[in-house]
Enzyme design. Structure first.
Site, PDB file in Angstrom:
ATOM      1  N   PHE A  73      17.513  35.999  23.330  1.00  0.00           N
ATOM      2  CA  PHE A  73      16.583  34.908  23.733  1.00  0.00           C
ATOM      3  C   PHE A  73      16.776  33.612  23.614  1.00  0.00           C
ATOM      4  CE2 PHE A  73      13.867  38.905  23.712  1.00  0.00           C
ATOM      5  CZ  PHE A  73      13.654  38.981  24.984  1.00  0.00           C
ATOM      6  N   SER A  75      19.610  30.078  21.958  1.00  0.00           N
ATOM      7  CA  SER A  75      20.611  29.457  21.502  1.00  0.00           C
ATOM      8  C   SER A  75      20.592  28.560  20.219  1.00  0.00           C
ATOM      9  CB  SER A  75      21.432  28.465  22.492  1.00  0.00           C
ATOM     10  OG  SER A  75      21.545  29.287  23.559  1.00  0.00           O
ATOM     11  N   VAL A  76      21.297  28.651  19.230  1.00  0.00           N
ATOM     12  CA  VAL A  76      21.049  27.984  17.801  1.00  0.00           C
ATOM     13  C   VAL A  76      22.020  26.812  17.671  1.00  0.00           C
ATOM     14  CG1 VAL A  76      21.062  28.137  15.456  1.00  0.00           C
ATOM     15  CG2 VAL A  76      20.298  30.219  16.903  1.00  0.00           C
ATOM     16  N   ASP A 191      14.659  43.987  13.555  1.00  0.00           N
ATOM     17  CA  ASP A 191      15.994  43.587  14.210  1.00  0.00           C
ATOM     18  C   ASP A 191      17.014  43.230  12.800  1.00  0.00           C
ATOM     19  OD1 ASP A 191      18.186  43.698  15.944  1.00  0.00           O
ATOM     20  OD2 ASP A 191      17.786  41.695  16.557  1.00  0.00           O
TER      21      ASP A 191
END
Length: 341
Positions: A73, A75-76, A191
């Site tokens: 979901f 991008s970092v 998660d």
């Protein structure tokens, strides 16, 4: 943009009662010109904190974005913000499931008001991105502390040096400390896996990526999965069987995922082989779990004690799994026993 998840699912009651719902910057603040939200004073490890996190990002103070990684979901990036290195996560619109991508952004804020050594800290979050600082594919941005570029998955599978018991035991205790704190605030991460455990330069594990998380109602042990909550996914190799069956969410789902993660640290192997659908069916219908019989690590006294603990953590009956509160002293006892050998 109004939140598809009620604010009551994101923040404790003593916090959200005084807030107005807005359409810009964040569902938590009506105004976007540099306002901040003050977390109520809480007792953390014997000390009172009144830490602030911002409902806006001062974009002109943001410098030098460098990609770090990407997920389902978002991008970092690493960046400079107000003189410090931070992690910047851009939650992207999912063309196939727009509702899930929006819910994933708001889920990132489930732990925004929490501060703990083993949880990645949120600094600021916003849905209002000025022209020139983003693109149409992003629905929101979260600024977090920059832990580093190393995660537990890379250590397990990518580092040539041995992962000795004293190290994976210490990592395990870090993770359980973080889970105990999250669960005490009714936050289910949903998660937990090596890729979502960041490891700092000081070799401290921090739980990251709350895009699948859920805030349980106080006094409610199991929360039914609303058909409107389409962001709840997680990684199939680590998902508890009750979640694979579409049943209710409990904090014990994280304990199952921790058990799979602990096994990975001990063996440095992937938990399952074979096609995804086969694994899903076997976990639910045949109680498939990662093998403990073919690995020499389980032949030692420490390995035998870990095997017994794993069988509890990944029990098909969630009532047989320990809570994070119960699990922590068990992991600490394993660490002490390893040190005495």
């Amino acid at each position: 943009m109004p939140s598809p998840i009620p604010v009551t699912r994101l923040l404790p009651k003593d916090f959200y009662l005084s807030l107005d719902i807005g359409i810009c910057s964040s569902p938590l603040s009506k105004h976007s010109h540099g306002s901040t939200l003050q977390v109520p004073a809480q007792r953390l490890h014997g000390a009172t904190t009144t830490r602030l996190w911002s409902s806006v990002i001062h974009w002109k103070e943001l410098r030098s974005e460098q990609p770090v990684g990407a997920g389902g979901f978002g991008s970092v990036y690493s960046a400079e913000y107000l003189g410090q290195t931070v992690a910047l996560k851009k939650v992207k619109k999912c063309t196939k499931n727009k509702l899930a991508s929006r819910q994933s952004f708001w889920a990132e804020l489930n732990a925004a008001h929490l501060r703990h050594r083993n949880i990645v800290r949120v600094i600021a979050a916003t849905t209002c991105v000025p022209e020139g600082f983003g693109d149409d594919s992003s629905i929101g941005t979260v600024l977090m502390e920059f832990v580093g570029r190393k995660n537990l998955e890379q250590i397990i599978y990518g580092c040539p040096e041995p992962l000795e018991p004293d190290r994976w035991l210490r990592y395990s205790v870090d993770i359980v400390h973080g889970l105990r704190f999250l669960h005490s605030h009714r936050v289910a991460h949903l998660d937990i896996k090596p890729a979502n455990i960041l490891v700092s330069d000081e070799d401290v594990c921090k739980i990251a990526d709350f895009g699948c998380s859920l805030k349980l109602e106080r006094g409610c042990e199991v929360s039914s999965i609303s058909p409107h909550l389409s962001h709840i996914g997680g990684t199939y190799t680590h998902r508890a069987p009750e979640l694979l069956r579409g049943e209710g969410v409990s904090l014990k789902a994280d304990i199952f995922s921790f058990g799979i993660t602990l096994w990975q640290m001990m063996t440095r192997e992937p938990p399952y082989t074979g096609e995804r659908q086969h694994v899903l069916y076997a976990v639910v219908a045949q109680d498939l779990r990662p093998s403990v019989h073919s690995h020499p690590v389980f032949g030692s006294e420490l390995g035998g004690r870990c095997e017994a603990l794993l069988s509890r953590c990944w029990s098909a009956d969630d009532s047989q799994r320990p809570t994070a509160q119960e699990l922590l002293p068990l992991m600490e006892q394993l660490t002490l026993s390893d040190m005495s050998q």
